[in-house]
Design an enzyme around this catalytic site. Structure first.
Site, PDB file in Angstrom:
ATOM      1  N   SER A 140     -16.601  36.609  -9.872  1.00  0.00           N
ATOM      2  CA  SER A 140     -15.737  37.399 -10.734  1.00  0.00           C
ATOM      3  C   SER A 140     -16.267  37.260 -12.157  1.00  0.00           C
ATOM      4  CB  SER A 140     -14.290  36.899 -10.654  1.00  0.00           C
ATOM      5  OG  SER A 140     -13.429  37.747 -11.388  1.00  0.00           O
ATOM      6  N   GLU A 141     -16.476  38.387 -12.831  1.00  0.00           N
ATOM      7  CA  GLU A 141     -17.204  38.361 -14.102  1.00  0.00           C
ATOM      8  C   GLU A 141     -16.466  37.648 -15.225  1.00  0.00           C
ATOM      9  OE1 GLU A 141     -16.379  42.957 -15.348  1.00  0.00           O
ATOM     10  OE2 GLU A 141     -16.957  42.379 -13.336  1.00  0.00           O
TER      11      GLU A 141
END
Length: 218
Positions: A45-46
């Site tokens: 997840s960025e």
């Protein structure tokens, strides 16, 4: 035709053992719920997490553990949390094997528009531009047509571009399509109960059909 969960289930079949995968906001986040148990995959997840698990059950949510879309998520054993600078360092260094994104439009040469509709409020471009510029393999999860019934698979995008010539595959409620290197959408599979004629009608860009098109297995 498929619902959003069906699109996510079909895309999950594209994930290979050992992959590091980034899931974008929207339909792509649902893919985490359908990864086969027999393969080892690390979801990124960025906003700063490696080792994202499926969505939590009701009552088990932790408001401090969220994905880039601010949804509560779970963490798997061995997962790691870090700042967004390190996260985007991973992305820009091409450490992510597969990126799965939503889109508002995709052109027949693989351009993607997924961050802004002029005149409508937008929170910001987020990490999409870094992802499409760095990823070697991009799958788009999207609806085939917009709310007005107009095709979102176009000869050219009409909305501001996120990336150019980068999309490799598209999964919609109607079909699975490859984006050909020379341009055009190659029809690979059709959704259960959907005819080739329906897909032709819903696709404004160049559609390539070779032989019999099989019905997808979910």
């Amino acid at each position: 035709m498929l619902d959003k969960e069906g699109i996510a289930k079909r895309i999950a079949k594209e994930i290979k053992d050992g992959y590091y995968v980034n899931l974008g906001i929207g339909i792509p986040t649902l893919v985490a719920n359908y990864i086969p148990a027999n393969i080892d995959v690390v979801l990124q997840s960025e906003n700063g997490l490696l080792g994202m698990g499926p969505f939590p059950f009701e009552g088990e949510e932790d408001a401090d553990i969220i994905n880039a879309g601010k949804q509560t998520i779970t963490m798997l054993p061995g997962s790691a949390i870090f700042d967004s600078a390190m996260s985007f360092g991973m992305i820009r260094a091409k450490k992510v094997n597969l990126t799965i994104l939503g889109a508002m439009e995709v052109s027949e040469n693989g351009d993607i528009a997924n961050w802004k509709i002029p005149g409508k409020m937008v929170k910001g471009m987020g990490g999409a531009m870094d992802l499409v510029a760095s990823a070697e393999n991009i799958i788009v999860a999207m609806q085939h047509v917009n709310k007005a019934g107009e095709s979102k698979l176009l000869p050219q995008c009409t909305l501001p571009l996120t990336g150019v010539n980068c999309v490799k595959k598209i999964v919609t409620e109607l079909a699975v399509l490859d984006v050909l290197p020379e341009g055009g959408f190659k029809l690979l599979e059709r959704a259960p109960g959907v005819s080739v004629e329906e897909i032709i009608k819903a696709t404004a860009g160049k559609l390539v059909i070779e032989g019999e098109v099989t019905e997808m297995v979910i």
